[in-house]
Write an enzyme that holds these catalytic residues in place. Structure first.
Site, PDB file in Angstrom:
ATOM      1  N   LYS A   1       0.816  -1.220   0.000  1.00 62.98           N
ATOM      2  CA  LYS A   1       0.000   0.000   0.000  1.00 62.98           C
ATOM      3  C   LYS A   1       0.847   1.266   0.000  1.00 62.98           C
ATOM      4  O   LYS A   1       0.365   2.333  -0.377  1.00 62.98           O
ATOM      5  CB  LYS A   1      -0.954   0.005   1.202  1.00 62.98           C
ATOM      6  CG  LYS A   1      -2.082  -1.008   1.059  1.00 62.98           C
ATOM      7  CD  LYS A   1      -3.160  -0.761   2.084  1.00 62.98           C
ATOM      8  CE  LYS A   1      -4.313  -1.750   1.911  1.00 62.98           C
ATOM      9  NZ  LYS A   1      -5.323  -1.623   2.962  1.00 62.98           N
TER      10      LYS A   1
ATOM     11  N   LYS B   1      -5.883 -10.903  -5.154  1.00 61.09           N
ATOM     12  CA  LYS B   1      -6.992 -11.124  -4.214  1.00 61.09           C
ATOM     13  C   LYS B   1      -8.210 -10.275  -4.590  1.00 61.09           C
ATOM     14  O   LYS B   1      -8.049  -9.116  -4.978  1.00 61.09           O
ATOM     15  CB  LYS B   1      -6.467 -10.728  -2.829  1.00 61.09           C
ATOM     16  CG  LYS B   1      -7.436 -10.850  -1.709  1.00 61.09           C
ATOM     17  CD  LYS B   1      -6.867 -10.231  -0.422  1.00 61.09           C
ATOM     18  CE  LYS B   1      -7.005  -8.732  -0.397  1.00 61.09           C
ATOM     19  NZ  LYS B   1      -6.963  -8.117   0.941  1.00 61.09           N
TER      20      LYS B   1
ATOM     21  N   LYS C   1     -12.429  -5.251  -1.741  1.00 57.56           N
ATOM     22  CA  LYS C   1     -13.486  -4.245  -1.775  1.00 57.56           C
ATOM     23  C   LYS C   1     -12.945  -2.867  -2.122  1.00 57.56           C
ATOM     24  O   LYS C   1     -13.692  -1.980  -2.506  1.00 57.56           O
ATOM     25  CB  LYS C   1     -14.280  -4.211  -0.458  1.00 57.56           C
ATOM     26  CG  LYS C   1     -13.454  -4.033   0.824  1.00 57.56           C
ATOM     27  CD  LYS C   1     -14.365  -3.929   2.016  1.00 57.56           C
ATOM     28  CE  LYS C   1     -13.968  -4.501   3.351  1.00 57.56           C
ATOM     29  NZ  LYS C   1     -12.663  -4.851   3.765  1.00 57.56           N
TER      30      LYS C   1
HETATM   31  P1  TYM Z   1     -10.426  -6.924   5.706  1.00 61.66           P
HETATM   32  O1  TYM Z   1     -11.472  -5.948   6.106  1.00 61.66           O
HETATM   33  O2  TYM Z   1      -9.561  -6.602   4.548  1.00 61.66           O
HETATM   34  O3  TYM Z   1     -11.086  -8.330   5.423  1.00 61.66           O
HETATM   35  C1  TYM Z   1     -11.939  -8.942   6.385  1.00 61.66           C
HETATM   36  C2  TYM Z   1     -11.764 -10.442   6.361  1.00 61.66           C
HETATM   37  O4  TYM Z   1     -12.053 -10.951   5.048  1.00 61.66           O
HETATM   38  C3  TYM Z   1     -10.948 -11.711   4.586  1.00 61.66           C
HETATM   39  N1  TYM Z   1     -10.818 -11.490   3.141  1.00 61.66           N
HETATM   40  C4  TYM Z   1     -10.773 -12.480   2.263  1.00 61.66           C
HETATM   41  N2  TYM Z   1     -10.830 -13.813   2.394  1.00 61.66           N
HETATM   42  C5  TYM Z   1     -10.767 -14.562   1.272  1.00 61.66           C
HETATM   43  N3  TYM Z   1     -10.646 -14.029   0.039  1.00 61.66           N
HETATM   44  C6  TYM Z   1     -10.572 -12.696  -0.155  1.00 61.66           C
HETATM   45  N4  TYM Z   1     -10.462 -12.177  -1.367  1.00 61.66           N
HETATM   46  C7  TYM Z   1     -10.641 -11.854   0.998  1.00 61.66           C
HETATM   47  N5  TYM Z   1     -10.618 -10.500   1.175  1.00 61.66           N
HETATM   48  C8  TYM Z   1     -10.712 -10.306   2.505  1.00 61.66           C
HETATM   49  C9  TYM Z   1      -9.731 -11.163   5.327  1.00 61.66           C
HETATM   50  O5  TYM Z   1      -8.686 -12.096   5.348  1.00 61.66           O
HETATM   51  C10 TYM Z   1     -10.327 -10.887   6.673  1.00 61.66           C
HETATM   52  O6  TYM Z   1     -10.384 -12.091   7.434  1.00 61.66           O
HETATM   53  N6  TYM Z   1      -6.843  -6.218   9.154  1.00 61.66           N
HETATM   54  C11 TYM Z   1      -8.105  -6.882   8.850  1.00 61.66           C
HETATM   55  C12 TYM Z   1      -9.205  -6.520   9.814  1.00 61.66           C
HETATM   56  C13 TYM Z   1      -8.860  -6.718  11.243  1.00 61.66           C
HETATM   57  C14 TYM Z   1      -8.817  -7.944  11.943  1.00 61.66           C
HETATM   58  C15 TYM Z   1      -8.478  -7.601  13.285  1.00 61.66           C
HETATM   59  C16 TYM Z   1      -9.019  -9.269  11.571  1.00 61.66           C
HETATM   60  C17 TYM Z   1      -8.554  -5.719  12.121  1.00 61.66           C
HETATM   61  N7  TYM Z   1      -8.343  -6.242  13.351  1.00 61.66           N
HETATM   62  C18 TYM Z   1      -8.319  -8.584  14.272  1.00 61.66           C
HETATM   63  C19 TYM Z   1      -8.869 -10.247  12.546  1.00 61.66           C
HETATM   64  C20 TYM Z   1      -8.543  -9.900  13.873  1.00 61.66           C
HETATM   65  C21 TYM Z   1      -8.566  -6.479   7.465  1.00 61.66           C
HETATM   66  O7  TYM Z   1      -8.186  -5.482   6.926  1.00 61.66           O
HETATM   67  O8  TYM Z   1      -9.526  -7.312   6.947  1.00 61.66           O
END
Ligand code: TYM
Length: 330
Positions: free
Chosen positions: A111, A195, A198
């Site tokens: 990023k 990947k 969103k």
């Molecule tokens: P985020 O908001 O990008 O995504 C949320 C969850 O969705 C999963 N994910 C995917 N899984 C499979 N295929 C994809 N294309 C895909 N895109 C997203 C992510 O792996 C995630 O599980 N940093 C994290 C949010 C977060 C978090 C936490 C997660 C903040 N604090 C504590 C777990 C525990 C994030 O940006 O996820």
């Protein structure tokens, strides 16, 4: 019963990747474990957000959590910014984390353009993993269900927890990432080596959980595949077809092997149509429930109650950390 924590950023429309990597699993896991599911709005502001859009997306994420089947009677649901312990512990963990280890996070490197955009990206984007570690460690979490892209952040969380426990005495449970083999990385439809995300500028690259049946059909019809004709599962050589096979298998529960057998002698077009129909079938009831919840305002009530419960648990850990780090208690 394990303590489980996970979160999703309300930084756009949630996608099919979020559904299979996270939401659909949250629903299953709430039946067996002690779950905390968070909407991590403070993570979202590490990149610029329009305040009104962020508020609306957070409300929509609340409704979507419940529409997908998360049950506030079974899991604690809440919004990160409603529990101030997250940012307080994040500060403490920033003082435990090293610049070098945060700089090695691949998500930050991607990023920030490998450091080339240092004058443009926020400091928050750099320290983000310390906030994520705080989210997890506050609840003495044992397992963190996520997609594969979050694995490195959870490994860092483990390192920070182990370092803290060593330097200040046993305080945090060491959490494990919980990643499934299938569905941990749903790929972008236009570029299946990346990947599904969103935050992609191209809406044809992802399926939003709120897309109409027509949009879903159009996006799958256009999905990038390859120049062969054979349908087989090979993520390296055939990322587009393998992604479609995974999505179909996740929607219907049929094994990938059985789908591949059924498709011997059939074309990519047939597969794309069946995947699109299965996704429409999956999302239609979710969307109906989502709109009902959004109109009634019911979903936010569950998150208000959830925040009270989360605060209680979080404050117990935070109090321990304050003592351990030597803050004066009056
Ligand atoms: P985020 O908001 O990008 O995504 C949320 C969850 O969705 C999963 N994910 C995917 N899984 C499979 N295929 C994809 N294309 C895909 N895109 C997203 C992510 O792996 C995630 O599980 N940093 C994290 C949010 C977060 C978090 C936490 C997660 C903040 N604090 C504590 C777990 C525990 C994030 O940006 O996820």
């Amino acid at each position: 019963m394990a303590r489980v924590f996970s979160g999703i950023q309300p930084s756009g429309k949630l996608t099919l990747g979020n559904y299979f990597g996270a939401l659909s699993r949250f629903v299953k896991i709430q039946e067996t474990d002690e779950c905390m599911y968070c909407i991590v709005d403070q993570h979202a502001i590490t990149v610029p957000q329009d305040p009104e859009a962020l508020r609306r997306q957070t409300i929509e994420a609340c409704a979507m959590y419940l529409a997908c089947g998360i049950d506030p009677e079974k899991a604690i649901v809440f919004v990160q910014s409603h529990v101030s312990a997250h940012t307080e512990l994040a500060w403490m963990l920033q003082c435990v984390a090293r610049m070098g280890e945060l700089g090695r996070m691949t998500q930050f490197k991607d990023k920030s353009g490998g450091g080339a955009n240092a004058d443009v990206v926020s400091v928050g984007l750099f320290t983000y993993p310390a906030l994520m570690a705080a989210d997890i460690l506050l609840y003495q979490t044992e397992r963190v269900p996520v997609g594969i892209d979050q694995k490195q952040h959870i490994e860092l969380t483990r390192d920070l927890a182990e370092r803290f426990n060593r330097d200040y005495g046993d305080t945090f449970t060491i959490p494990e990432p919980w990643i499934e083999e299938i569905g941990a990385k749903i790929m972008a439809l236009d570029e299946p080596t990346k990947k599904m995300s969103k935050s992609s500028p191209n809406p044809n690259s992802y399926i939003s959980l709120l897309d109409t049946p027509e949009e879903i059909k159009k996006k799958f019809a256009r999905a990038t595949t390859d120049s062969e004709r054979e349908i087989r599962y090979d993520r390296e050589a055939k990322p587009g077809i393998s992604n479609l096979l995974e999505i179909l298998s996740l929607c219907t529960g049929e094994s990938i092997e059985s789908i591949v057998n059924r498709y011997q002698g059939k074309g990519y077009g047939d597969l794309k149509r069946e995947v699109a129909d299965s996704v429409v079938e999956l999302l239609t009831p979710i969307q109906a429930k989502f709109h009902r919840l959004l109109e009634s305002g019911e979903a936010v009530d569950a998150f208000r109650e959830g925040a009270k419960k989360a605060r209680e648990i979080a404050n117990r850990t935070l109090q321990k950390v304050r003592e351990r780090m030597g803050f004066l208690q009056l």
